[in-house]
Enzyme design. Structure first.
Site, PDB file in Angstrom:
ATOM      1  CB  VAL A  34     -11.678 -17.339 120.292  1.00 52.31           C
ATOM      2  CG1 VAL A  34     -10.548 -16.968 119.352  1.00 52.31           C
ATOM      3  CG2 VAL A  34     -13.024 -16.963 119.661  1.00 52.31           C
ATOM      4  N   PRO A  54      -7.904 -15.535 133.973  1.00 53.91           N
ATOM      5  CG  PRO A  54      -8.936 -13.583 134.653  1.00 53.91           C
ATOM      6  CD  PRO A  54      -8.404 -14.251 133.441  1.00 53.91           C
ATOM      7  N   GLY A  57     -14.721 -18.438 134.458  1.00 49.48           N
ATOM      8  CA  GLY A  57     -15.233 -18.371 133.089  1.00 49.48           C
ATOM      9  C   GLY A  57     -14.371 -19.078 132.069  1.00 49.48           C
ATOM     10  CG  ASP A 119     -13.450 -11.413 117.228  1.00 50.75           C
ATOM     11  OD1 ASP A 119     -13.554 -12.086 116.197  1.00 50.75           O
ATOM     12  OD2 ASP A 119     -13.902 -11.769 118.329  1.00 50.75           O
TER      13      ASP A 119
END
Lengths: 204, 204
Positions: A34, A54, A57, A119
């Site tokens: 996103v 971070p 990921g 969201d």
């Protein structure tokens, strides 16, 4: 009846605006898929993107933007002091942590910074839509939350029916208007006025 | 090359957003034709419009909105204290006084309130575009300042090519999604998932 002259209020819509973020700082919190979409939108509008996430990921597209120096990157978690820079005009978060998101939303509201918490519709000053881009032309389709997939379908349909050279044509009109502004500074020229100038140039 | 997987940055665009102004206070300064357009946009998005403009020289449509109680009206000139209400989320001015406009713009920036000063592009956080509306569907066309008339032409063209019942169809999809959300709360359903639910209801 005089009343019938004026449009009736429809209600239930959004105020769709072309936000000017050129050279303005926009903070993006999160580095997933996103966030990648948000960053692309922002870079296409020439914003200065500050990204906080971070390194662990990071989405490959986000990592690519960082590598290319397209965003200012901070390899860290969000902290309230990240909002201290008064030049930050907008905040977008896309993290999988509803509590952290809500904390960021509240801080933004205290500081009157416009924000979009992905969201979480009630924690959004603004929503995104499906945007078609062709040079200077931008067409945005919103279903006001009724069907994001429908928005994409409508956007693709519109793109397919537009003349292929429309973006270029609009750029040419823009260039012509700029020239006319030099010829007639301060003049807010409508088409009639423009025709007149074009004609007068041709005749001269 | 991995690089080629990701969209290139186009630049020069706007960030087109569907602003949520439902029940939010938006201040409009000025009561002419441009103000009338702003007010209509705002009322269609369910904003609480506060209008500041001397009664003298009000545009008939603006006067009509006031009569109908569609806006909160103050028959006066703008004063800095008009921005004191912290609930004001946005300011739009449309007055024939560039100095007064610039003063309002500066005050808004001090208070971090998003603002649009009509006819003064550098004093605008956002621009308007040409919007087509059909129920929940909104389509906004922006030429990024290259040709407002072109934006209108493109918008009309798009409106003419859309199926006449598209707004209604989108509203139905929205209603269906809402029902599915009740059946499967917390589920962010894509079309596959939706098909599955519809099917399972039919089979049940």
């Amino acid at each position: 009846m005089a009343d019938e002259k004026f449009p009736e209020i429809q209600g239930g819509g959004s105020l769709i605006l072309a936000w000017q973020v050129r050279n303005k700082k926009v903070l993006v919190v999160g580095g997933g898929e996103v966030a990648a979409g948000r960053i692309l939108n922002l870079l296409n509008a020439d914003a200065k993107v500050i990204l906080i996430s971070p390194r662990d990921g990071l989405n490959p597209e986000v990592a690519y933007r960082i590598e290319r120096g397209q965003v200012t990157y901070h390899d860290k978690l969000f902290e309230p002091s990240d909002l201290d820079d008064p030049a930050i005009t907008m905040v977008m978060t896309a993290v999988d942590d509803p509590e952290a998101s809500t904390r960021i939303w509240k801080l933004c509201k205290e500081k009157r910074i416009a924000a979009n918490i992905a969201d979480v519709p009630p924690e959004c000053d603004f929503y995104f839509g499906s945007v078609h881009r062709d040079g200077p032309l931008q067409i945005m389709v919103s279903t006001n939350g009724n069907g994001p997939k429908m928005a994409n379908i409508v956007r693709r349909r519109i793109a397919a029916t537009l003349p292929p050279n429309i973006g270029e044509a609009i750029a040419k009109v823009g260039a012509l208007r700029k020239k006319l502004r030099v010829l007639a500074p301060g003049d807010e020229q409508g088409p009639k006025r423009m025709k007149w100038y074009v004609l007068s140039r041709k005749l001269a």
